[in-house]
Scaffold this active site. Structure first.
Site, PDB file in Angstrom:
ATOM      1  CG  HIS A 146      -4.027  -1.232   4.599  1.00 54.73           C
ATOM      2  ND1 HIS A 146      -3.749  -0.367   3.564  1.00 54.73           N
ATOM      3  CD2 HIS A 146      -4.624  -2.311   4.032  1.00 54.73           C
ATOM      4  CE1 HIS A 146      -4.166  -0.911   2.420  1.00 54.73           C
ATOM      5  NE2 HIS A 146      -4.705  -2.083   2.675  1.00 54.73           N
ATOM      6  CD  GLN A 157      -8.110  12.445  -4.272  1.00 54.44           C
ATOM      7  OE1 GLN A 157      -7.558  13.236  -5.045  1.00 54.44           O
ATOM      8  NE2 GLN A 157      -8.779  11.394  -4.705  1.00 54.44           N
ATOM      9  CB  SER A 159      -7.562   3.493  -6.937  1.00 53.15           C
ATOM     10  OG  SER A 159      -6.871   4.647  -6.537  1.00 53.15           O
ATOM     11  CG  HIS A 211      -4.215   3.341   4.036  1.00 53.26           C
ATOM     12  ND1 HIS A 211      -3.183   2.624   4.585  1.00 53.26           N
ATOM     13  CD2 HIS A 211      -4.372   4.424   4.840  1.00 53.26           C
ATOM     14  CE1 HIS A 211      -2.732   3.253   5.656  1.00 53.26           C
ATOM     15  NE2 HIS A 211      -3.441   4.351   5.826  1.00 53.26           N
ATOM     16  CG  ASN A 226     -13.743  10.023  -4.396  1.00 50.40           C
ATOM     17  OD1 ASN A 226     -14.796  10.651  -4.317  1.00 50.40           O
ATOM     18  ND2 ASN A 226     -12.774  10.354  -5.242  1.00 50.40           N
ATOM     19  CG  HIS A 284      -6.935   7.880   0.677  1.00 50.59           C
ATOM     20  ND1 HIS A 284      -7.417   6.608   0.421  1.00 50.59           N
ATOM     21  CD2 HIS A 284      -6.936   8.516  -0.522  1.00 50.59           C
ATOM     22  CE1 HIS A 284      -7.681   6.477  -0.873  1.00 50.59           C
ATOM     23  NE2 HIS A 284      -7.415   7.627  -1.470  1.00 50.59           N
ATOM     24  CB  CYS A 292      -0.913  -0.012   1.226  1.00 47.94           C
ATOM     25  SG  CYS A 292      -1.753   1.566   1.477  1.00 47.94           S
ATOM     26  CB  CYS A 313       1.060   1.249   4.774  1.00 47.22           C
ATOM     27  SG  CYS A 313      -0.528   0.408   4.973  1.00 47.22           S
TER      28      CYS A 313
END
Ligand code: G1P
Ligand code: G1P
Lengths: 347, 347
Positions: free
Chosen positions: B113, B168, B161, B164, B153, B166, B50, B53
C-alpha cells in the site's frame, strides 16, 4: 428512442466536431478522493491588500483610480506582449514555432471586493458588458490582432488568484486552436445550409425545451447536448451576431439579465459561490468576413457532487476524450429547479 | 536563431497538429492563488480499509486474492460496460449520439500500500509491464474492441481516489478523439516519408540532446518540444512499435528501467510524490494495418513551482489553447539535474 439515461454513449460536440463520453450509471460511484476547501467566510467590501480594489497599489508601482463601476488595465504579468517581434522556426520540419504578439488585460467587475457577478445588480452587470464591448472594439482597431478572448476564471479551484470579481481579455496575433476548430465546423454548416450552425441548433433546443435554462428576449442559456463538464452551459444570441462589438444596447441589457440569472442558479445548486471558467467565442478580427460565426459564451464549471467535490478531467480524459457521469439532461433539470433569487438574499 | 527563452511564442504539437502557447518571461509572476495539500505522512504497507490491498473486500462483496505481484480486476464502477448494445441517434442532424461499449479494468501495481512506481524495484515494475502487455493482448482478442487506453492517475490532485499504487485500462468500441488526431498526423507523415513521425522526431531530439531525460537501450524519455504541462514528458520506443503487445522481453525490461528513472527524477524535483496522469498511446486494435503508428507514453504532471503550486489549465487554456510559463528546455534542464536515486532512499 435512444436510452440516454441508461447506456454509456458518446455525443458529438457540433462546435468542435469532437465527441465526449457519457456514463449515466456512474454517478452512484462513491467518492474517496480529494475534496476542495469550502469557499471562505464573508469578505470585506474593501481589502487594503487587494491589487484590484479602488485606490490600491498594484505591481510595479501603478495605483488604481477610485473607480466606481468597472475598471480595466494591462495585466502586470501578461502572458502575451505587444512588443513581440515576428519570428518563425521549422527545424527539420519537426520543431515548429512562431512568435506570438498580444495584449493581456484585466477587468475588475466592481469596486466592491466582496461581490461576484451573481450578487451584482443588473445595471452593474450591464456596465461590465458595456466595457467588454468597448474593449473589444478598441482592441480590434489594431490590424495585427486576429482574435480577442474575453474570459473569467472564478474561484480558487479554477486558478483564480484573487477573489475580487474580475475577468481577463487576451488579444493575440493569430487564431487560437479552439477557435480554428469552431470556425471550421461553423463554416462547413453555413456553406451547406446558408444559416449559422448555432441558429439551427438553438431553434431545435427551444423546440425541445429539455435543456434550456434561461430564455431572454435576445439570449438563451442552455446545457449543450454535448456538455462535458457536469453543469456546463452556453449562452447563445438569438440573432446570428459575429462578435460582441455588434451587440445593440437592448441586447447588452438582455445579455446582462441572462448572465445574472444563470450565475444565480449556479450559486444556488450547492449554496456556494459556484466556480467556473467562462468566456466568449466570437469571429476572428481583421480576418475578412465570417458570416458563419455565431457569438456564444461557454461556462465550464468543475463542481460535480457538492461544493467540495469536483469532476477531474484527468487520465482517460486527457489521453482519450472528455467523460462525464450525470447526463446533460439531469444537469439541466437541476439547474431549472433552482430559484432565481440568490441564496444569500433569501437568508 | 529563434529566442525561445525571450519571446512569447507558439509551438506545434506534431502528434495532434495543434499549437500551444509559451510565455517564457511569465514565471516571475507572484502566486497568491490556491495551494494544494502536501502529500500526507508515510502510509502503512497494508491498510485494512483499502480496496486494493491483498485479501481485502471490494465493493459488491468481491474479495481480493492474497496477490504478491500485481493484480487486475474489472472496475467496480466502470464508466464503460460490456453489455451496452449498439444504438445511434442523429436528431435533426444536430443531436448526434452513439452507444459506446467497453471494459474498464483496474491494475494494482503492488501488494504494498505504501509504494509508488518510483519506489518499486525494477523487477516489480517489469511485472507491471508484463501485466499491461498481457491485458492488452487479451483484450484485443475481442473483435469489437477498437482501442485500449492504459493509464495511471497518480496523486489526489489528479483525481486519484486511493493512494495504493494502481492504474487503469479502458478498452472501448470506437477510437477516441485524441487517438484520431494522432492517427491522422502520423498517417500523413508516414505516407510522405515512409518512416514514422516519431522515429524521425526521436532521431532529431537525440541529435540535439537538449530535451532528452533518459536514454535506455530501447526507450527514450524526452520533454517534447511542444510540451504543454510544466514537466510534461514522453517515453518513445526507439523501434517503430505499434502497440505494447509487440514489445520483446528485453524491451519490456528496458521500458521498466526508463519508467523507473523518469519517475524517480520526477519525485526528486520537489522532494514529493510527483502527481501526474500518464498513459500509453498506441495503434487502434482490430482496425487493419497501422504502420504509421509509433507507440509512446505521455506524462502530464500538473506541478509548476513547488509541491503545492500547480499550473491551472483554465480560462484561456480551455477556451483558446494550452499555455505554459517555463519553457520545455528549462523543464528538461531541471529534470536532467535530478539524482537518479529516490530522495527517500538518500535520507
Ligand atoms: O476511476 P477513478 O480513479 O475513480 O476516477 C478518476 O479517473 C477517471 C479516469 O481518468 C476520471 O473519469 C475521474 O474523474 C477520476 O476521478
Ligand atoms: O492570469 P491569472 O489569473 O494569474 O492566472 C490564471 O489564468 C490564466 C489564464 O487562463 C492561466 O494561464 C493561469 O494558469 C491561471 O492561474
Amino acid at each position: 428512442m435512444f436510452q440516454f439515461s441508461e447506456q454509456p454513449h458518446k455525443r458529438k460536440n457540433l462546435l468542435t466536431g469532437e465527441y465526449i463520453l457519457v456514463s449515466p450509471h456512474r454517478s452512484k460511484r462513491p467518492w474517496q478522493g480529494q475534496v476542495e476547501d469550502v469557499v471562505g467566510a464573508e469578505r470585506p467590501a474593501y481589502d487594503p491588500q487587494c491589487y484590484l480594489c479602488p485606490g490600491n497599489a498594484r505591481a510595479e508601482g501603478s495605483v488604481n483610480p477610485a473607480y466606481t463601476n468597472s475598471f480595466v488595465f494591462v495585466n502586470d504579468f501578461s502572458a502575451l506582449l505587444e512588443e513581440t517581434v515576428p519570428e518563425t522556426q521549422a527545424d527539420g520540419g519537426l520543431l515548429i514555432a512562431e512568435a506570438e504578439r498580444g495584449i493581456c488585460k484585466v477587468i475588475s467587475f466592481s469596486p466592491r471586493h466582496d461581490l461576484t457577478l451573481p450578487e451584482m445588480s443588473t445595471e452593474a452587470i450591464k456596465a461590465v458588458v458595456d466595457l467588454w464591448q468597448k474593449e473589444f472594439v478598441d482592441l480590434s482597431v489594431h490590424e495585427w490582432i486576429k482574435y480577442i478572448q474575453i474570459f473569467e476564471n472564478k474561484g480558487a479551484i479554477m486558478g483564480c488568484s484573487n477573489p475580487h470579481p474580475h475577468g481577463q481579455i487576451w488579444a493575440q496575433s493569430s487564431i487560437p486552436v479552439e477557435i480554428e476548430k469552431e470556425s471550421k465546423q461553423q463554416l462547413k454548416y453555413y456553406k451547406e445550409k446558408g444559416r449559422t450552425l448555432l441558429s439551427d441548433y438553438l431553434s431545435l433546443e427551444l423546440e425541445k425545451n429539455e435543456r434550456i435554462i434561461v430564455e431572454g428576449e435576445h439570449f438563451v442559456a442552455v446545457v449543450p447536448f454535448w456538455a462535458s463538464w457536469p453543469y456546463e452551459t452556453m449562452i447563445i444570441s438569438k440573432r446570428s451576431i459575429q462578435n460582441i462589438g455588434a451587440f445593440r444596447d437592448d441586447e447588452k441589457l438582455d445579455f446582462a439579465k441572462v448572465l445574472q440569472e444563470l450565475t444565480i442558479r449556479y450559486d444556488n445548486i450547492f449554496g456556494t459561490s459556484f466556480p467556473y471558467s467562462a468566456g466568449m467565442h466570437q469571429a476572428p478580427t481583421n480576418d475578412g468576413e465570417h458570416p458563419e460565426w455565431h457569438w456564444h459564451m461557454h461556462f465550464y464549471p468543475p463542481l460535480l457532487r457538492s461544493a467540495t467535490v469536483k469532476k477531474f478531467m484527468v487520465g482517460y480524459e486527457m489521453l482519450a476524450m472528455p467523460q462525464r457521469d450525470i447526463t446533460p439532461e439531469q444537469a439541466a433539470k437541476t439547474l431549472k429547479e433552482q430559484s432565481t433569487i440568490h441564496y444569500k438574499v433569501k437568508r
